[in-house]
Design a protein around this motif. Structure first.
Motif, PDB file in Angstrom:
ATOM      1  N   ILE A  85     -31.874   1.433  12.408  1.00 55.05           N
ATOM      2  CA  ILE A  85     -32.494   2.615  12.359  1.00 55.05           C
ATOM      3  C   ILE A  85     -32.857   3.190  13.651  1.00 55.05           C
ATOM      4  CG2 ILE A  85     -34.304   4.127  11.430  1.00 55.05           C
ATOM      5  CD1 ILE A  85     -34.104   2.398   8.899  1.00 55.05           C
ATOM      6  N   LYS A  86     -32.508   4.165  14.353  1.00 53.92           N
ATOM      7  CA  LYS A  86     -32.968   4.730  15.629  1.00 53.92           C
ATOM      8  C   LYS A  86     -34.153   5.885  15.211  1.00 53.92           C
ATOM      9  CE  LYS A  86     -29.391   2.535  17.699  1.00 53.92           C
ATOM     10  NZ  LYS A  86     -29.769   1.769  18.907  1.00 53.92           N
ATOM     11  N   GLU A  87     -34.648   6.074  16.325  1.00 50.81           N
ATOM     12  CA  GLU A  87     -35.627   7.150  16.042  1.00 50.81           C
ATOM     13  C   GLU A  87     -35.560   8.133  16.972  1.00 50.81           C
ATOM     14  OE1 GLU A  87     -39.878   5.733  15.921  1.00 50.81           O
ATOM     15  OE2 GLU A  87     -40.336   7.810  14.905  1.00 50.81           O
ATOM     16  N   MET A  88     -35.721   9.294  16.688  1.00 48.08           N
ATOM     17  CA  MET A  88     -35.803  10.537  17.498  1.00 48.08           C
ATOM     18  C   MET A  88     -36.957  11.455  17.373  1.00 48.08           C
ATOM     19  SD  MET A  88     -34.197  11.923  20.199  1.00 48.08           S
ATOM     20  CE  MET A  88     -32.767  11.095  20.061  1.00 48.08           C
ATOM     21  N   LYS A  89     -37.982  11.869  18.258  1.00 50.15           N
ATOM     22  CA  LYS A  89     -39.013  12.356  18.142  1.00 50.15           C
ATOM     23  C   LYS A  89     -38.817  13.795  18.826  1.00 50.15           C
ATOM     24  CE  LYS A  89     -42.087   8.470  17.956  1.00 50.15           C
ATOM     25  NZ  LYS A  89     -43.495   7.813  18.513  1.00 50.15           N
ATOM     26  N   LEU A  90     -39.216  15.016  18.182  1.00 51.48           N
ATOM     27  CA  LEU A  90     -39.284  16.175  18.604  1.00 51.48           C
ATOM     28  C   LEU A  90     -40.537  16.784  18.243  1.00 51.48           C
ATOM     29  CD1 LEU A  90     -35.809  17.136  16.419  1.00 51.48           C
ATOM     30  CD2 LEU A  90     -36.008  16.287  18.904  1.00 51.48           C
ATOM     31  N   ARG A 108     -24.832  10.712  18.962  1.00 47.85           N
ATOM     32  CA  ARG A 108     -24.176   9.612  19.227  1.00 47.85           C
ATOM     33  C   ARG A 108     -24.544   8.334  18.519  1.00 47.85           C
ATOM     34  NH1 ARG A 108     -26.808   6.086  22.692  1.00 47.85           N
ATOM     35  NH2 ARG A 108     -28.520   7.652  23.291  1.00 47.85           N
ATOM     36  N   PHE A 109     -25.973   8.294  17.866  1.00 47.23           N
ATOM     37  CA  PHE A 109     -26.450   7.356  16.894  1.00 47.23           C
ATOM     38  C   PHE A 109     -25.466   7.270  15.747  1.00 47.23           C
ATOM     39  CE2 PHE A 109     -30.774   7.902  18.982  1.00 47.23           C
ATOM     40  CZ  PHE A 109     -30.512   7.021  20.029  1.00 47.23           C
ATOM     41  N   LEU A 110     -25.211   8.477  15.272  1.00 45.49           N
ATOM     42  CA  LEU A 110     -24.484   8.609  13.866  1.00 45.49           C
ATOM     43  C   LEU A 110     -23.023   7.994  14.270  1.00 45.49           C
ATOM     44  CD1 LEU A 110     -25.701  12.029  12.564  1.00 45.49           C
ATOM     45  CD2 LEU A 110     -26.290   9.724  11.496  1.00 45.49           C
ATOM     46  N   LYS A 111     -22.408   8.374  15.300  1.00 43.41           N
ATOM     47  CA  LYS A 111     -21.267   8.029  15.512  1.00 43.41           C
ATOM     48  C   LYS A 111     -21.052   6.460  15.695  1.00 43.41           C
ATOM     49  CE  LYS A 111     -19.139  12.264  17.701  1.00 43.41           C
ATOM     50  NZ  LYS A 111     -18.505  12.605  18.837  1.00 43.41           N
ATOM     51  N   ALA A 112     -22.186   5.901  16.169  1.00 48.50           N
ATOM     52  CA  ALA A 112     -22.126   4.612  16.420  1.00 48.50           C
ATOM     53  C   ALA A 112     -22.591   3.870  15.058  1.00 48.50           C
ATOM     54  CB  ALA A 112     -23.404   4.090  17.050  1.00 48.50           C
ATOM     55  N   GLY A 113     -22.649   4.567  13.798  1.00 42.01           N
ATOM     56  CA  GLY A 113     -22.947   4.032  12.360  1.00 42.01           C
ATOM     57  C   GLY A 113     -24.323   3.563  11.910  1.00 42.01           C
ATOM     58  N   ASP A 114     -25.243   4.211  13.150  1.00 43.88           N
ATOM     59  CA  ASP A 114     -26.747   3.921  12.652  1.00 43.88           C
ATOM     60  C   ASP A 114     -27.337   5.187  12.105  1.00 43.88           C
ATOM     61  OD1 ASP A 114     -26.369   1.695  14.459  1.00 43.88           O
ATOM     62  OD2 ASP A 114     -26.932   2.778  16.224  1.00 43.88           O
ATOM     63  N   LYS A 115     -28.474   4.796  11.341  1.00 42.65           N
ATOM     64  CA  LYS A 115     -29.301   5.681  10.556  1.00 42.65           C
ATOM     65  C   LYS A 115     -30.132   6.263  11.733  1.00 42.65           C
ATOM     66  CE  LYS A 115     -29.153   3.722   6.097  1.00 42.65           C
ATOM     67  NZ  LYS A 115     -30.061   3.168   4.994  1.00 42.65           N
ATOM     68  N   VAL A 116     -30.800   7.417  11.529  1.00 43.65           N
ATOM     69  CA  VAL A 116     -31.587   8.134  12.385  1.00 43.65           C
ATOM     70  C   VAL A 116     -32.776   8.621  11.598  1.00 43.65           C
ATOM     71  CG1 VAL A 116     -31.927   9.786  14.453  1.00 43.65           C
ATOM     72  CG2 VAL A 116     -29.840   8.730  13.813  1.00 43.65           C
ATOM     73  N   LYS A 117     -34.062   8.154  12.303  1.00 46.97           N
ATOM     74  CA  LYS A 117     -35.234   8.491  11.730  1.00 46.97           C
ATOM     75  C   LYS A 117     -35.610   9.678  12.716  1.00 46.97           C
ATOM     76  CE  LYS A 117     -40.002   7.120  11.139  1.00 46.97           C
ATOM     77  NZ  LYS A 117     -40.835   6.386  11.242  1.00 46.97           N
ATOM     78  N   VAL A 118     -35.849  10.843  12.084  1.00 46.61           N
ATOM     79  CA  VAL A 118     -36.164  12.211  12.931  1.00 46.61           C
ATOM     80  C   VAL A 118     -37.690  12.400  12.810  1.00 46.61           C
ATOM     81  CG1 VAL A 118     -35.690  14.475  13.490  1.00 46.61           C
ATOM     82  CG2 VAL A 118     -33.872  13.061  12.958  1.00 46.61           C
TER      83      VAL A 118
END
Length: 208
Positions: A85-90, A108-118
């Motif tokens: 799980i990667k995290e992106m802060k906005l 990029r994270f999604l293409k790498a197969g990872d989940k993203v916590k926004v």
């Protein structure tokens, strides 16, 4: 825990159901006869079904069998995509250029197969305008919909609003295939390819 099968003189049964090297059924024979047949063709007698009565044994090259099994196990582990799980802060009033940059990271994270916590971070009076966060998260989810989907809908968490994106199955499969191709010999991996990440590794955070 994996236990290796009994081989040759390790086999304890008086008689065995013997299977030939090509899978042909030889029948029930005394253990001594089976061992002699194995020696005649320079193969091993391997107990493949010890719980059967009598146990089933097969003539094979046990060293080659172990080597091929290890290769298959290694390939299976390589094909497993660990959940990261990667995290992106906005910020709710993020600059358009910054938004596009951070959306690029999410892609990029999604293409790498990872989940993203926004995470939308509210400060001061922004906390009274949660609709800004909802609007931004909805926009992001719509713009990356070809690669991923909303796994956890936006929800308020103190001064933050959080949404989790996950890659589509096809996106994740493509990431696995790319990692396998990168790991094949004769090709130099590109930067960032083939890096192992532990499932409990800390989430990668990108803050504004």
């Amino acid at each position: 825990m994996s236990v290796e099968p009994r081989v040759n003189e390790q086999i304890r049964a008086r008689e065995v159901r013997l299977v030939g090297p090509e899978g042909e059924q030889v029948g029930i024979v005394p253990l001594e006869r089976a061992l002699q047949l194995a020696a005649d063709v320079d193969l091993d007698l391997v107990e493949v079904a010890p719980m059967a009565r009598p146990p089933v044994c097969k003539l094979m090259d046990f060293g080659k069998f172990k080597y091929e099994s290890a290769l298959k196990a290694r390939e299976a582990r390589r094909n497993q995509q660990q959940t990261v799980i990667k995290e992106m802060k906005l910020r709710p009033k993020i600059d358009p250029h910054d938004y596009e940059t951070k959306k690029g990271h999410v892609v990029r994270f999604l293409k790498a197969g990872d989940k993203v916590k926004v995470t939308i971070m509210f400060r001061g009076r922004e906390q009274s305008r949660p609709e800004l966060g909802f609007r931004l998260l909805r926009r992001l989810s719509e713009e990356i919909s070809e690669l991923g989907f909303v796994e956890a809908s936006p929800k308020q968490d103190g001064r933050n609003m959080i949404m989790v994106l996950a890659p589509h199955r096809a996106t994740k499969a493509a990431a696995v295939a790319a990692n396998v191709a990168a790991a094949k010999p004769g090709r130099e991996p590109r930067e960032g390819e083939g890096e192992a990440v532990a499932p409990d590794a800390p989430a990668e955070t990108t803050a504004e």
